[in-house]
Design a protein around this motif. Structure first.
Motif, PDB file in Angstrom:
ATOM      1  N   VAL A 407       6.968 -27.787  -3.623  1.00 19.22           N
ATOM      2  CA  VAL A 407       6.671 -27.948  -5.053  1.00 19.22           C
ATOM      3  C   VAL A 407       6.914 -29.386  -5.497  1.00 19.22           C
ATOM      4  O   VAL A 407       6.077 -30.002  -6.169  1.00 19.22           O
ATOM      5  N   ASP A 408       8.079 -29.924  -5.145  1.00 15.12           N
ATOM      6  CA  ASP A 408       8.437 -31.296  -5.522  1.00 15.12           C
ATOM      7  C   ASP A 408       9.333 -31.857  -4.436  1.00 15.12           C
ATOM      8  O   ASP A 408      10.524 -31.549  -4.376  1.00 15.12           O
ATOM      9  N   LEU A 409       8.753 -32.672  -3.566  1.00 13.73           N
ATOM     10  CA  LEU A 409       9.481 -33.138  -2.388  1.00 13.73           C
ATOM     11  C   LEU A 409      10.748 -33.887  -2.750  1.00 13.73           C
ATOM     12  O   LEU A 409      11.787 -33.715  -2.114  1.00 13.73           O
ATOM     13  N   GLU A 410      10.689 -34.734  -3.775  1.00 10.67           N
ATOM     14  CA  GLU A 410      11.850 -35.541  -4.135  1.00 10.67           C
ATOM     15  C   GLU A 410      13.038 -34.684  -4.555  1.00 10.67           C
ATOM     16  O   GLU A 410      14.183 -34.962  -4.204  1.00 10.67           O
ATOM     17  N   LYS A 411      12.757 -33.626  -5.316  1.00  6.79           N
ATOM     18  CA  LYS A 411      13.851 -32.805  -5.834  1.00  6.79           C
ATOM     19  C   LYS A 411      14.167 -31.621  -4.930  1.00  6.79           C
ATOM     20  O   LYS A 411      15.200 -30.979  -5.097  1.00  6.79           O
ATOM     21  N   GLY A 412      13.282 -31.325  -3.982  1.00 12.32           N
ATOM     22  CA  GLY A 412      13.483 -30.170  -3.116  1.00 12.32           C
ATOM     23  C   GLY A 412      14.756 -30.237  -2.307  1.00 12.32           C
ATOM     24  O   GLY A 412      15.510 -29.264  -2.214  1.00 12.32           O
ATOM     25  N   ILE A 413      15.037 -31.417  -1.738  1.00 13.42           N
ATOM     26  CA  ILE A 413      16.242 -31.531  -0.910  1.00 13.42           C
ATOM     27  C   ILE A 413      17.497 -31.460  -1.767  1.00 13.42           C
ATOM     28  O   ILE A 413      18.509 -30.868  -1.369  1.00 13.42           O
ATOM     29  N   ILE A 417      20.531 -28.807  -1.346  1.00  9.41           N
ATOM     30  CA  ILE A 417      21.933 -29.228  -1.243  1.00  9.41           C
ATOM     31  C   ILE A 417      22.769 -28.534  -2.314  1.00  9.41           C
ATOM     32  O   ILE A 417      23.884 -28.067  -2.034  1.00  9.41           O
ATOM     33  N   LEU A 418      22.240 -28.453  -3.525  1.00 11.64           N
ATOM     34  CA  LEU A 418      22.962 -27.819  -4.625  1.00 11.64           C
ATOM     35  C   LEU A 418      23.246 -26.347  -4.323  1.00 11.64           C
ATOM     36  O   LEU A 418      24.376 -25.875  -4.486  1.00 11.64           O
ATOM     37  N   VAL A 419      22.234 -25.620  -3.877  1.00 13.19           N
ATOM     38  CA  VAL A 419      22.421 -24.199  -3.567  1.00 13.19           C
ATOM     39  C   VAL A 419      23.386 -24.031  -2.398  1.00 13.19           C
ATOM     40  O   VAL A 419      24.242 -23.140  -2.401  1.00 13.19           O
TER      41      VAL A 419
END
Length: 600
Positions: A407-413, A417-419
């Motif tokens: 969906v959004d590569l920049e925010k996907g990682i 990490i957050l989860v």
């Protein structure tokens, strides 16, 4: 002549290559040269492919494999890590900058150089601040999910080149699939034939011609097929375009865009790339170090990667990291020192001088097919299958990271990490608390061997013995407190609590206060809290928080036997008189008031 062995420590930190330079001799130089030549041959087709992924002219992939490789080798800590362009970094670069400028344009290249400089500065700052430990908090599952998502993005970005379709620039993954499905009848068959021929030859060469570089074999086959079709039917009819001749030169000096707008646009993506690149580099360095029996300094790797990207941004290189393929080849080829990685850049430059004109015959669909193979190789099907089958929480992390990346590569990682950290905090906030009982066969044995109680195990009606495994910190206080209260809420006679503390890893101020409150609460009930096997850290925290008096120094014991001998006389004599459990050695000798047992 400078005696390197007598160099001060600060000089080693400033110039870390002084540590291994004295070990360079004619034998290591020969081994390093062979490894460097092998690595240069491997990286040539890869670098061109990676630059294509990043939306840059092909030669920029080669530039990113030169100067950064030298700086990373000299200022890193690994003997075998080779820095340069990578697939994951390339796709993040493209995803970050393509919405801002036309790929391969002067503005696009300027933004990429700014992105690379900021990435290097962030990495260098993290290394100087000694934040190398942070990469340990990025789970392997997040990397697997991100890499798999990035692989599909790579493949989707090359659909237009493989099938000869006109797909809008910057289209999202689902938009590319929809466009492909609705324009499937517009596929250019000539272009697709070249792509299929390249793809098939690459797969077959990788499987059956293992001694040959499969990428080069595939490129040659694709180029021959394209040349034949163009010669017979004409470029106007086939529509088969070529990459164009590479620029054969030393990486030219370049200047990133220093405008405030460029910095604002690239700062967040630079943070993403910095973290991803450091994780990738340190993970690769550690995996190779296990084989070479070397210790890796994560902070020094941060500094080395930061300096390599800073230098690369001024020599036409885009963001780089440790390359798994090149590092693995470097080790397998017998490299002895980091000089091999530095020499690989020299050999790469020499090879480029020879083969650069041949790139004019490399068809675009052939490059797309190569990238399909690269993308497929990125997906770790084995570990993904293991995670899906056996690990419920990791399955969620994998799915969220994978879908988030699409969906959004920049925010996907970052989402992954957050989860992952949320699950980690959840686990650490619920330390393992088990009820223990002495071995039934050794009830009369003064030695204190305890096991975990089950539903059929007899337990003492007045005292619970619990083992806590984990940390008692502010996030775990509520859970631990509830577990302690459950004991006397289900059985009001259990006023005494003996806590084995050897497995308690960490106790903060909130944890110390919890123990003190529990001790006071149980004293009011007519019982007590007793700590056994207390570790130095827990003792120190009780003293620092001034809670040792509340807990009671006489309630702290080193061994279970000492604790039971001290606690048993405090139990209710009448309850013990009618008790049939008698799980402790003292129960079978006398009552708490000292009256001998009739059976004793």
């Amino acid at each position: 002549m400078i005696d390197l062995k007598a160099c001060p420590l600060w000089l080693y930190r400033l110039l870390p290559f002084l540590r291994w330079w004295p070990s360079v001799n004619s034998d290591t130089l020969k081994a390093d040269a062979v490894a460097a030549l092998t690595g240069a041959m491997v990286v040539l087709p890869q670098a061109v492919a990676f630059a294509t992924i990043a939306g840059l002219p092909p030669e920029y992939g080669l530039y990113a494999a030169m100067v950064p490789a030298v700086i990373g080798a000299l200022w890193g800590s690994s003997w075998h890590l080779v820095s340069g362009p990578t697939t994951a970094i390339s796709i993040v670069v493209f995803a970050s900058i393509s919405p801002l400028a036309e790929p391969s344009s002067a503005h696009y290249i300027g933004l990429v150089l700014t992105l690379t400089l900021l990435t290097g500065l962030i990495q260098l700052g993290m290394g100087v601040a000694r934040l190398g430990v942070l990469v340990n908090f990025i789970s392997h599952t997040v990397i697997i999910g991100f890499t798999a998502g990035a692989a599909l993005l790579i493949a989707s970005s090359q659909i237009k080149n493989f099938f000869g379709l006109a797909i809008p620039r910057g289209a999202h993954f689902h938009e590319v699939l929809i466009h492909f499905g609705t324009h499937i009848l517009d596929i250019n068959l000539w272009v697709m034939v070249v792509g299929i021929a390249t793809l098939a030859s690459g797969i077959l060469a990788r499987r059956y011609l293992k001694k040959l570089p499969y990428m080069i074999v595939a490129m040659v086959v694709g180029s021959l097929v394209a040349a034949f079709l163009n010669a017979r039917y004409g470029v106007e009819q086939t529509g088969i375009k070529t990459v164009g001749a590479l620029v054969a030169s030393f990486p030219p000096f370049s200047v990133p865009e220093f405008s405030l707008a460029a910095i604002k646009q690239t700062l967040f993506p630079a943070t993403i790339i910095a973290i991803l690149a450091l994780t990738e580099a340190v993970a690769i360095a550690r995996s190779v170090a296990i084989k070479s029996d070397q210790r890796i300094d994560s902070n020094q790797e941060f500094i080395g990667q930061g300096l390599s990207n800073i230098a690369g941004s001024f020599f036409s290189g885009y963001a780089s990291s440790g390359s798994f393929n090149r590092s693995g080849v470097n080790y397998a080829s017998g490299a002895k020192t980091p000089l091999a990685a530095a020499l690989s850049a020299v050999f790469l430059l020499l090879i480029v001088m020879l083969v650069a004109p041949l790139a004019a015959y490399l068809p675009v669909p052939a490059m797309a097919a190569i990238l399909f193979i690269v993308a497929y190789g990125l997906i770790d099907f084995h570990h993904m299958g293991e995670i899906i089958k056996r690990h419920k929480r990791e399955r969620i992390v994998l799915a969220i990271t994978f879908i988030g990346t699409l969906v959004d590569l920049e925010k996907g990682i970052f989402l992954g990490i957050l989860v992952s950290l949320m699950f980690y905090l959840y686990r650490t906030s619920r330390p393992s608390i088990r009820q223990l009982v002495p071995l039934a066969s050794e009830a009369d044995n003064p030695r204190r061997k305890f096991i975990e109680a089950d539903s059929e195990s007899p337990t003492c009606p007045q005292m619970a013995v619990l083992s806590v495994e984990g940390s008692i910190f502010f996030g775990a206080v509520e859970y631990v407190q509830q577990q302690f209260r459950n004991i006397d809420e289900t059985n009001p006679q259990k006023k005494h609590l003996l806590l084995t503390s050897r497995a308690i890893g960490f106790v903060d101020l909130a944890g110390a206060e919890l123990l003190a409150k529990e001790a006071a609460r149980r004293r009011k009930m007519g019982g007590g809290l007793y700590l056994v096997g207390v570790q130095p850290d827990l003792t120190e925290m009780l003293h620092r928080s001034k809670q040792v008096d509340t807990v009671g120094a006489d309630q702290i014991f080193q061994h279970k036997g000492d604790a039971l001998r001290a606690v048993y006389p405090r139990l209710d004599n009448e309850i013990c008189r009618t008790c049939t459990a008698r799980i402790f050695h003292e129960c079978n000798v006398a009552l708490p008031d000292g009256t001998p047992r009739a059976s004793a």
